[in-house]
Scaffold this active site. Structure first.
Site, short mmCIF file in Angstrom:
data_model
loop_
_atom_site.label_atom_id
_atom_site.label_comp_id
_atom_site.label_asym_id
_atom_site.label_seq_id
_atom_site.Cartn_x
_atom_site.Cartn_y
_atom_site.Cartn_z
N ASP A 44 51.30 50.41 3.33
CA ASP A 44 49.84 50.26 3.32
C ASP A 44 49.36 49.27 4.37
OD1 ASP A 44 50.54 51.23 0.44
OD2 ASP A 44 48.46 51.75 0.87
N ARG A 67 38.77 49.99 -1.14
CA ARG A 67 40.13 49.51 -1.48
C ARG A 67 40.57 48.51 -0.40
NH1 ARG A 67 44.40 53.72 -3.40
NH2 ARG A 67 45.18 51.86 -4.44
N GLN A 115 52.34 58.14 -9.24
CA GLN A 115 52.24 58.95 -8.02
C GLN A 115 53.54 59.70 -7.72
OE1 GLN A 115 51.18 55.79 -8.30
NE2 GLN A 115 49.45 55.33 -6.96
N ARG A 154 44.13 59.10 -2.24
CA ARG A 154 44.83 57.82 -2.15
C ARG A 154 45.93 57.97 -1.12
NH1 ARG A 154 49.07 60.05 -2.69
NH2 ARG A 154 50.02 58.03 -2.77
N ALA A 185 47.57 55.43 2.22
CA ALA A 185 46.90 54.73 3.31
C ALA A 185 46.28 55.66 4.39
CB ALA A 185 47.85 53.71 3.93
N ASN A 188 53.41 47.71 0.25
CA ASN A 188 53.46 49.10 -0.21
C ASN A 188 53.33 49.08 -1.73
OD1 ASN A 188 53.77 51.96 0.36
ND2 ASN A 188 55.75 51.82 -0.65
N LYS A 189 53.34 50.24 -2.33
CA LYS A 189 53.13 50.37 -3.78
C LYS A 189 53.99 49.39 -4.58
CE LYS A 189 50.80 52.40 -5.50
NZ LYS A 189 49.52 51.74 -5.85
O1 MRU Z 1 47.61 53.28 -4.63
P1 MRU Z 1 48.00 54.36 -3.66
O2 MRU Z 1 48.43 55.63 -4.32
O3 MRU Z 1 46.95 54.57 -2.60
O4 MRU Z 1 49.29 53.78 -2.92
C1 MRU Z 1 49.92 54.55 -1.95
C2 MRU Z 1 51.13 53.93 -1.38
O5 MRU Z 1 51.50 52.82 -1.72
C3 MRU Z 1 51.83 54.68 -0.30
O6 MRU Z 1 53.20 54.45 -0.34
C4 MRU Z 1 51.29 54.22 1.07
O7 MRU Z 1 49.90 54.29 1.09
C5 MRU Z 1 51.83 55.04 2.17
S1 MRU Z 1 51.17 56.66 2.19
C6 MRU Z 1 51.78 57.49 3.53
#
Ligand code: MRU
Length: 345
Positions: free
Chosen positions: A231, A84, A190, A45, A47, A241-242
């Site tokens: 993302d 995704r 995470q 996981r 981006a 983002n998350k």
């Molecule tokens: O659902 P995830 O774990 O893929 O979400 C990840 C994030 O939101 C990260 O902050 C984002 O992808 C940046 S990673 C360098």
């Protein structure tokens, strides 16, 4: 360093991020459909890491379809693309792989070699890009500061080094004493499981908080800056983002704390004008009613489980990219960023 994703003997290996930090286990993938499942099910996981996995998955698909590669290619693309929806790096990597396919599909042997080379190139480039992001961003941090981060935008979310955590790593390499506050990042944890794990491995000072503690820490003057990954960034700077990032950005604005996004240019979606156009992934209810495998709410409970939110551009102090750090007005700066040639990596 631990490999997040690796291409070895025409197979793809990924560390199973669902098991960290309790178990360090690698999963072998010999089919593109297995790679697609691993992206969908969060084995990998983040981006940029999703982009690398997508590229390797497509290369694997072409390797396995010697007889029918022309006919099967659109299906490979469709399966990988439907894993995704939010991280634009996935679609960016798909476009790069499609470009190579279109150029070399007249000869299978040349094609398969070029597809693997391109996937490996995306992988190698990503680490170099992250180091540039780190170098460009670390000047924003002073020794003795405390930096809050959300989710995991580290080595585990990329091909290595990380974006938001890359900035912190670069500050450490420059002998700056930084304390990292990691949000646990419910529901997938995470922050607690991955960010803390990888920072501890690198002896970077980290303290873990639950997501609802950040406002209190800010009100006590205990946070100097917030740095998160992204993302998808729209042309006006709105950033997905998350889930939880938006709330943090509002808290940071209220407390006059700088709020930084660290991301490669491949995370900018130059086809969308604002964050309204970013598709937000909705994830299964089980992630909310369970805490890992322990049920914490009745099975009939109705839930919302959006995996991401969008932070409006006016809550963002700067966006740190491998080309340079940009400040508002993002609409103008993102336009200029596109015109800057790819830096030498
Ligand atoms: O659902 P995830 O774990 O893929 O979400 C990840 C994030 O939101 C990260 O902050 C984002 O992808 C940046 S990673 C360098």
């Amino acid at each position: 360093m631990y490999p997040v994703i690796e291409w070895k003997n025409n197979k793809v290996y990924m560390i199973d991020q669902r098991l960290l930090p309790l178990e360090e286990k690698f999963i072998e993938h010999s089919k593109y459909t297995e790679v697609a499942d691993s992206i969908k099910n969060m084995v990998i996981r983040g981006a940029p890491a999703i982009g690398v996995a997508a590229a390797m998955g497509i290369a694997l698909g072409v390797l396995n379809e010697k007889k029918n590669y022309l006919k099967e290619f659109p299906k490979i693309i469709e399966v990988i693309s439907s894993t995704r929806p939010t991280a634009v790096n996935l679609f960016w990597a798909v476009e790069r792989m499609k470009g190579v396919f279109e150029k070399f599909n007249y000869d299978y042997d040349i094609l398969k070699k070029r597809m693997v080379e391109e996937a490996l190139c995306i992988d190698r480039e990503d680490v170099k890009i992250n180091k540039k992001i780190g170098k460009n961003g670390e000047v924003l941090l002073k020794s003795g500061q405390t930096v809050l981060t959300h989710c995991n935008a580290g080595a585990l979310a990329t091909a290595g080094y990380g974006t938001a955590l890359g900035v912190i790593r670069a500050a450490y390499e420059n002998k700056k004493d930084i304390l990292v506050i990691a949000d646990e990042t419910r529901p997938y944890l995470q922050g607690a499981r991955l960010t803390v794990w990888e920072l501890q491995k690198d002896n970077i000072h980290v303290k873990l908080i639950t997501d609802n503690m950040s406002g209190y820490l800010m009100s006590k003057g205990l946070i100097d800056a917030v740095i998160v990954g992204a993302d998808r960034i729209a042309k006006n700077g709105d950033t997905a983002n998350k889930i939880g990032t938006y709330s943090l950005a509002i808290l940071a604005k209220f407390h006059k704390i700088p709020f930084y996004i660290a991301a490669p240019v491949s995370t900018i979606d130059f086809s969308i004008a604002s964050g309204k156009e970013i598709p937000i992934e909705q994830r299964p209810k089980q992630e909310v009613i369970n805490f890992r495998n322990q049920r914490i709410a009745s099975s009939e409970t109705e839930v919302y489980n959006p995996a991401f939110d969008v932070t409006p551009h006016d809550l963002i102090s700067a966006i740190i990219t491998e080309k340079r750090v940009i400040y508002p007005c993002f609409k103008e700066e993102i336009k200029k960023l596109k015109l800057i040639k790819q830096i030498t990596l």
